[in-house]
Scaffold this motif. Structure first.
Motif, PDB file in Angstrom:
ATOM      1  N   GLY A   1      30.468  13.809 -23.435  1.00 13.27           N
ATOM      2  CA  GLY A   1      30.646  13.298 -24.791  1.00 13.27           C
ATOM      3  C   GLY A   1      30.734  11.778 -24.796  1.00 13.27           C
ATOM      4  O   GLY A   1      30.119  11.110 -25.635  1.00 13.27           O
TER       5      GLY A   1
ATOM      6  N   LEU B   1      27.282  10.319 -24.085  1.00 11.27           N
ATOM      7  CA  LEU B   1      26.353  10.445 -25.210  1.00 11.27           C
ATOM      8  C   LEU B   1      26.664   9.450 -26.325  1.00 11.27           C
ATOM      9  O   LEU B   1      25.759   8.953 -26.993  1.00 11.27           O
ATOM     10  CB  LEU B   1      26.409  11.874 -25.758  1.00 11.27           C
ATOM     11  CG  LEU B   1      25.216  12.365 -26.577  1.00 11.27           C
ATOM     12  CD1 LEU B   1      23.947  12.375 -25.746  1.00 11.27           C
ATOM     13  CD2 LEU B   1      25.487  13.762 -27.128  1.00 11.27           C
TER      14      LEU B   1
ATOM     15  N   ALA C   1      19.541  14.963 -26.764  1.00  5.44           N
ATOM     16  CA  ALA C   1      20.885  14.893 -27.350  1.00  5.44           C
ATOM     17  C   ALA C   1      21.375  16.268 -27.790  1.00  5.44           C
ATOM     18  O   ALA C   1      22.542  16.625 -27.559  1.00  5.44           O
ATOM     19  CB  ALA C   1      20.877  13.933 -28.533  1.00  5.44           C
ATOM     20  N   ILE C   2      20.499  17.045 -28.412  1.00  4.39           N
ATOM     21  CA  ILE C   2      20.879  18.397 -28.864  1.00  4.39           C
ATOM     22  C   ILE C   2      21.295  19.255 -27.671  1.00  4.39           C
ATOM     23  O   ILE C   2      22.322  19.948 -27.711  1.00  4.39           O
ATOM     24  CB  ILE C   2      19.713  19.058 -29.623  1.00  4.39           C
ATOM     25  CG1 ILE C   2      19.517  18.375 -30.973  1.00  4.39           C
ATOM     26  CG2 ILE C   2      19.959  20.558 -29.819  1.00  4.39           C
ATOM     27  CD1 ILE C   2      18.245  18.781 -31.691  1.00  4.39           C
TER      28      ILE C   2
ATOM     29  N   MET D   1      24.646  18.159 -26.317  1.00  2.04           N
ATOM     30  CA  MET D   1      25.724  18.552 -27.223  1.00  2.04           C
ATOM     31  C   MET D   1      26.044  20.044 -27.098  1.00  2.04           C
ATOM     32  O   MET D   1      27.211  20.444 -27.131  1.00  2.04           O
ATOM     33  CB  MET D   1      25.367  18.195 -28.662  1.00  2.04           C
ATOM     34  CG  MET D   1      25.511  16.710 -28.969  1.00  2.04           C
ATOM     35  SD  MET D   1      25.347  16.289 -30.724  1.00  2.04           S
ATOM     36  CE  MET D   1      23.579  16.371 -30.928  1.00  2.04           C
TER      37      MET D   1
ATOM     38  N   ILE E   1      27.987  20.356 -23.921  1.00  2.08           N
ATOM     39  CA  ILE E   1      29.370  19.900 -24.130  1.00  2.08           C
ATOM     40  C   ILE E   1      30.183  20.991 -24.813  1.00  2.08           C
ATOM     41  O   ILE E   1      31.323  21.288 -24.408  1.00  2.08           O
ATOM     42  CB  ILE E   1      29.381  18.608 -24.981  1.00  2.08           C
ATOM     43  CG1 ILE E   1      28.799  17.442 -24.192  1.00  2.08           C
ATOM     44  CG2 ILE E   1      30.796  18.282 -25.458  1.00  2.08           C
ATOM     45  CD1 ILE E   1      28.559  16.198 -25.032  1.00  2.08           C
ATOM     46  N   PHE E   2      29.600  21.576 -25.859  1.00  2.00           N
ATOM     47  CA  PHE E   2      30.270  22.661 -26.581  1.00  2.00           C
ATOM     48  C   PHE E   2      30.550  23.845 -25.645  1.00  2.00           C
ATOM     49  O   PHE E   2      31.638  24.443 -25.692  1.00  2.00           O
ATOM     50  CB  PHE E   2      29.392  23.100 -27.747  1.00  2.00           C
ATOM     51  CG  PHE E   2      29.939  24.253 -28.535  1.00  2.00           C
ATOM     52  CD1 PHE E   2      31.055  24.091 -29.354  1.00  2.00           C
ATOM     53  CD2 PHE E   2      29.344  25.505 -28.461  1.00  2.00           C
ATOM     54  CE1 PHE E   2      31.567  25.169 -30.078  1.00  2.00           C
ATOM     55  CE2 PHE E   2      29.850  26.581 -29.177  1.00  2.00           C
ATOM     56  CZ  PHE E   2      30.966  26.410 -29.988  1.00  2.00           C
TER      57      PHE E   2
END
Length: 503
Positions: free
Chosen positions: A448, A451, A469-470, A473, A476-477
């Motif tokens: 995070g 990014l 980026a998607i 993310m 990360i989630f």
């Protein structure tokens, strides 16, 4: 009377015979004839096909004449409209030679001197080192030798895009925190913001907006009627711009919409192959130059500063990069937009120029393709182009890989959670859950932070391509969910253990 008629007939036959020959010129090693031009077209078309390039155009200029201007492929994958020599593309950094020409014109008019310091015109201009900043000259800006690192300088502008995109001045003021890595004029290191600064100097000297000055002084003078900084006003033959999304060609936001006013003098122009070819005729045939005198243009082509990475190449005062190719002196300038690629390759001594425009981000192919065309025209066999994927396509497939890993981890997470629920959170060993929870949480925090603070460019999501980026993310989630699940399982285990003890 009959003799006159016979003479007229023979004269007509003679002229027809002469003009029916193919165009041939082989002075100084350059060959221009119909067979060679056909070979060039086949070569370019083959490279476009092999590289899966959707469309573009190229031009050949020789001895002050535009010999060839061809379009290949389509301007849009949906409409499949054919590319023509008038199709408009963003030329990105190929704008820089126009800015250099504007500066040289002002120098020739006595309105500035190349040895003048930047602070002569912009008293507030500075990098982090105020003393060294005051020594930077216009010449240093032209030759990319102001002493700053490109990525640090560009990155300073990315920190507050809304404010810094508004004008050339606002983007230059953002450079005040940038550290200098070398003394002014010491070495050449590519510098977008140097040309941003040149654009604002033009505004201060002329009292005109940069775009207005260049359009009047360069574009109009050379008859470049379609070249513009406002392509939204000229939609007749404007190509779509393409990049990559998860490894697939995809329309991207237009170059001018992303960068705004802050990049006009270093990469904001839109043009077509016909217009740029007119510009190139003035660069390779100095006798026809009508913006600056031939001797000044030649001086600008031949003087500059060596690159930090390669002393055999140098950045010139004319906005080009000078190096040898096939034992010929050349000048090269490439441009990489968000969804476009452009390039110019000049052979000043041979009065030969080649121009290339591509409607997608294909940075790696432009210079080899220009050199391949030049090889054919110089009677050499073109070297095979290394048809590796473009950086954006590679990042797209990396993004797919990251997304795949994230989805696998999510599947394993659901499997682990069901297993723990079935066992009523009775764990054999607690430490793997504790270590795993901390590890996944740290990974989520690190990614995070990476990014949101890295800012490698001014495009996409915080400087990263959208697909990359998607995927990050989602990862990360996923790491965060794993961390929460492991800590929850550990908490439930401890809770049940205490309940069992109390019972």
């Amino acid at each position: 009377m009959k003799n006159h008629k016979k003479a007229a007939i023979w004269l007509t036959i003679f002229f027809f015979f002469i003009t029916s020959f193919p165009r041939i010129s082989s002075a100084q090693g350059v060959t221009i004839d119909d067979d060679t031009l056909k070979q060039v077209y086949q070569y370019v078309e083959e490279q476009f096909t092999n590289k899966d390039i959707l469309g573009g155009s190229y031009g050949i200029i020789y001895n002050g004449e535009v010999i060839e201007a061809k379009g290949i492929g389509v301007t849009d994958l949906e409409t499949e409209e054919k590319v023509t020599p008038t199709t408009l593309y963003p030329i990105a950094s190929v704008t820089k030679p126009f800015t250099a020409m504007g500066i040289l014109y002002l120098y020739n008019q006595g309105m500035l001197d190349l040895k003048d310091t930047v602070t002569t015109y912009l008293p507030w201009f500075q990098y982090a080192d105020v003393e060294k900043s005051s020594q930077i000259t216009i010449e240093n800006l032209l030759t990319h030798s102001s002493g700053v690192n490109r990525f640090e300088a560009d990155g300073a502008i990315y920190q507050n895009e809304k404010q810094n995109r508004a004008s050339l001045e606002s983007s230059i003021r953002a450079l005040s925190s940038v550290e200098m890595e070398s003394n002014p004029g010491e070495q050449g290191e590519y510098c977008n913001t140097c040309y941003t600064t040149l654009g604002h100097i033009i505004e201060k000297v002329t009292g005109q907006p940069y775009e207005e000055y260049i359009e009047e002084t360069v574009f109009s003078t050379l008859g470049m009627g379609h070249t513009t900084f406002t392509p939204e006003e000229n939609h007749d033959d404007l190509a779509s711009e393409y990049s990559w999304f998860f490894g697939q060609q995809s329309k991207t936001e237009r170059n001018y919409a992303v960068f705004g006013k802050s990049q006009q003098s270093e990469g904001g122009a839109y043009s077509n192959i016909e217009d740029i070819s007119k510009f190139v005729t003035r660069l390779v045939d100095t006798n026809s130059a009508n913006i600056v005198p031939p001797d000044l243009l030649q001086y600008a082509h031949e003087n500059g500063v060596p690159l930090a990475s390669n002393e055999k190449r140098f950045y010139t005062l004319s906005g080009f990069e000078s190096e040898d190719f096939l034992e010929h002196k050349t000048l090269y300038k490439g441009g990489d937009g968000i969804g476009s690629t452009s390039g110019i390759l000049l052979f000043p001594e041979e009065k030969l120029g080649i121009v290339l425009l591509i409607g997608e981000a294909e940075s790696e192919v432009k210079q080899p393709l220009l050199q391949g065309i030049a090889s054919i025209l110089l009677g050499e066999r073109p070297e095979p182009i290394d048809l590796t994927w473009s950086l954006w396509k590679i990042l797209g497939f990396i993004a797919l890989g990251i997304l795949g890993i994230a989805l696998i981890l999510l599947f394993l997470l659901s499997f682990s959670l069901r297993k723990n629920i079935k066992r009523k959170f009775v764990l054999k060993r607690k430490w793997p859950y504790m270590v795993g929870g901390v590890l996944y949480l740290l990974l989520a925090i690190f990614l995070g932070y990476f990014l949101l603070t890295m800012r490698p460019s001014q495009v996409g999501f915080f400087g990263f391509p959208w697909d990359f980026a998607i995927s990050v993310m989602v990862l990360i989630f996923t790491f965060f969910l794993w961390s929460i699940t492991l800590f929850f399982s550990l908490f439930e285990h401890v809770k049940r253990h205490k309940m069992n003890i109390s019972i």
